[in-house]
Design a protein around this motif. Structure first.
Motif, mmCIF file in Angstrom:
data_model
loop_
_atom_site.group_PDB
_atom_site.id
_atom_site.type_symbol
_atom_site.label_atom_id
_atom_site.label_comp_id
_atom_site.label_asym_id
_atom_site.label_seq_id
_atom_site.Cartn_x
_atom_site.Cartn_y
_atom_site.Cartn_z
ATOM 1 N N ASP A 29 6.347 -11.161 0.192
ATOM 2 C CA ASP A 29 5.870 -10.300 -0.890
ATOM 3 C C ASP A 29 4.660 -10.906 -1.593
ATOM 4 O O ASP A 29 3.696 -10.212 -1.912
ATOM 5 C CB ASP A 29 6.979 -10.031 -1.907
ATOM 6 C CG ASP A 29 8.102 -9.176 -1.331
ATOM 7 O OD1 ASP A 29 7.898 -8.530 -0.280
ATOM 8 O OD2 ASP A 29 9.190 -9.163 -1.939
ATOM 9 N N ALA A 30 4.704 -12.207 -1.836
ATOM 10 C CA ALA A 30 3.595 -12.882 -2.501
ATOM 11 C C ALA A 30 2.329 -12.816 -1.650
ATOM 12 O O ALA A 30 1.233 -12.587 -2.166
ATOM 13 C CB ALA A 30 3.959 -14.331 -2.799
ATOM 14 N N LYS A 31 2.487 -13.001 -0.365
ATOM 15 C CA LYS A 31 1.335 -12.966 0.534
ATOM 16 C C LYS A 31 0.812 -11.542 0.702
ATOM 17 O O LYS A 31 -0.401 -11.332 0.817
ATOM 18 C CB LYS A 31 1.723 -13.566 1.888
ATOM 19 C CG LYS A 31 0.599 -13.663 2.877
ATOM 20 C CD LYS A 31 -0.427 -14.691 2.469
ATOM 21 C CE LYS A 31 -1.469 -14.848 3.567
ATOM 22 N NZ LYS A 31 -2.443 -15.865 3.270
ATOM 23 N N LEU A 32 1.702 -10.547 0.679
ATOM 24 C CA LEU A 32 1.278 -9.158 0.819
ATOM 25 C C LEU A 32 0.318 -8.748 -0.294
ATOM 26 O O LEU A 32 -0.634 -8.004 -0.059
ATOM 27 C CB LEU A 32 2.492 -8.209 0.811
ATOM 28 C CG LEU A 32 3.246 -8.049 2.113
ATOM 29 C CD1 LEU A 32 4.511 -7.230 1.898
ATOM 30 C CD2 LEU A 32 2.377 -7.400 3.169
ATOM 31 N N SER A 33 0.584 -9.226 -1.491
ATOM 32 C CA SER A 33 -0.245 -8.827 -2.625
ATOM 33 C C SER A 33 -1.648 -9.421 -2.555
ATOM 34 O O SER A 33 -2.566 -8.895 -3.179
ATOM 35 C CB SER A 33 0.430 -9.222 -3.938
ATOM 36 O OG SER A 33 0.521 -10.625 -4.044
ATOM 37 N N SER A 34 -1.820 -10.480 -1.808
ATOM 38 C CA SER A 34 -3.138 -11.118 -1.733
ATOM 39 C C SER A 34 -3.657 -11.237 -0.301
ATOM 40 O O SER A 34 -4.601 -11.989 -0.058
ATOM 41 C CB SER A 34 -3.073 -12.507 -2.366
ATOM 42 O OG SER A 34 -2.222 -13.344 -1.607
ATOM 43 N N ALA A 35 -3.038 -10.526 0.629
ATOM 44 C CA ALA A 35 -3.421 -10.638 2.039
ATOM 45 C C ALA A 35 -4.800 -10.026 2.266
ATOM 46 O O ALA A 35 -5.068 -8.902 1.859
ATOM 47 C CB ALA A 35 -2.386 -9.967 2.923
#
Length: 78
Positions: A29-35
């Motif tokens: 989820d954390a990576k999805l927001s800044s991918a």
């Protein structure tokens, strides 16, 4: 005695998987927001795998959940 030890070790590893699934989902989820640099096709696949991982976790299928979540992380480059 060996059977008891085997059962205990298996139970402990299952619990470890059970508790790690939510951590893996948080990482995704954390990576999805800044991918950035992830294709739309891969991003769609990541979201599917993440949702599948959560569903499997809730069903108690932690090994399958971890497999799905690991694949999502791989596509994200984590």
């Amino acid at each position: 005695m060996k059977k008891l030890l085997t059962v205990l070790l298996f139970s402990a590893s299952s619990l470890a998987f059970a508790h790690n699934c939510p951590n893996e989902m948080k990482t995704i989820d954390a990576k999805l927001s800044s991918a950035s640099g992830v294709s739309a096709e891969n991003m769609s696949k990541v979201k599917e795998l993440r949702a599948e991982g959560e569903k499997l976790h809730k069903e108690g299928k932690h090994a399958e959940s971890m497999k799905s979540l690991q694949e999502a992380k791989k596509l994200l480059g984590i």
